[in-house]
Design an enzyme around this catalytic site. Sequence first.
Site, PDB file in Angstrom:
ATOM      1  N   LYS A  13       0.810  -1.118  -0.197  1.00 35.53           N
ATOM      2  CA  LYS A  13       0.103  -0.052   0.021  1.00 35.53           C
ATOM      3  C   LYS A  13       1.011   1.145   0.068  1.00 35.53           C
ATOM      4  CE  LYS A  13      -2.326  -0.943   3.828  1.00 35.53           C
ATOM      5  NZ  LYS A  13      -1.901  -2.317   3.881  1.00 35.53           N
ATOM      6  N   ARG A 127      11.576 -10.755   4.985  1.00 37.86           N
ATOM      7  CA  ARG A 127      12.350  -9.535   5.050  1.00 37.86           C
ATOM      8  C   ARG A 127      13.394  -9.472   5.948  1.00 37.86           C
ATOM      9  NH1 ARG A 127       8.112  -4.920   4.771  1.00 37.86           N
ATOM     10  NH2 ARG A 127       7.681  -5.576   7.194  1.00 37.86           N
TER      11      ARG A 127
END
Length: 218
Positions: A13, A127
């Site tokens: 987003k 990540r």
Amino acid sequence: MRIVLVGPPGAGKGTQAAYLAKNLSIPHISTGDLFRANISQGTPLGRQAQDYMRAGQLVPDEVTIGMAEDRMRQPDAAPGFLLDGFPRNLAQAEALDEFLRENQISLDAVLDLEVPEDEVVRRIAGRRICRNDSSHVFHVTGAPPKTEGVCDECGGELYQREDDSEETVRKRLEVYHRETEPIIDYYKAKGQVVTIPALGKVSEVTQRAMDVLAAKAA
């Protein structure tokens, strides 16, 4: 244009919001930026938010709503805005509707970035961040370092943030399903939701969204 961007954590987003806002020449209004700006400027709403945060409590909806409404009243938001992270629940969606009615404006679209749950977990749990510089970010499969556990940029140690563990990601998804997904149904009932498949290159996802918005503006 006035747009709400929704989607689960890990859907991209923030990245998409920045590209879309730039392409559309409208401000990107994110809740994270709102909190940081109000707290750093010492506004009354910022002080309220900080008090709750220091006490380890959730910031009430009315404080978040107040910050968002103040930002949407700024002159640069007059031609439009892109909301990222707001509204995040039905109470905030209803408050946004009231604000829009009072100001005689309306949303052009609610863009729902759609990503399979397993992909969300893969993206976030994979990540790795450099301990020396948090802007150096890698991914175990998507963008691995040349040497496992070592930052390509500075040689620092790479680590997985606690927030990025699979267990934490799945808990965040539970919160998203419980609190934020209902606003998608809320906006679907108004015919405002457009689902954007968010797999693929960032530029491809941006183009899908731009194509949808161009069709709505036509």
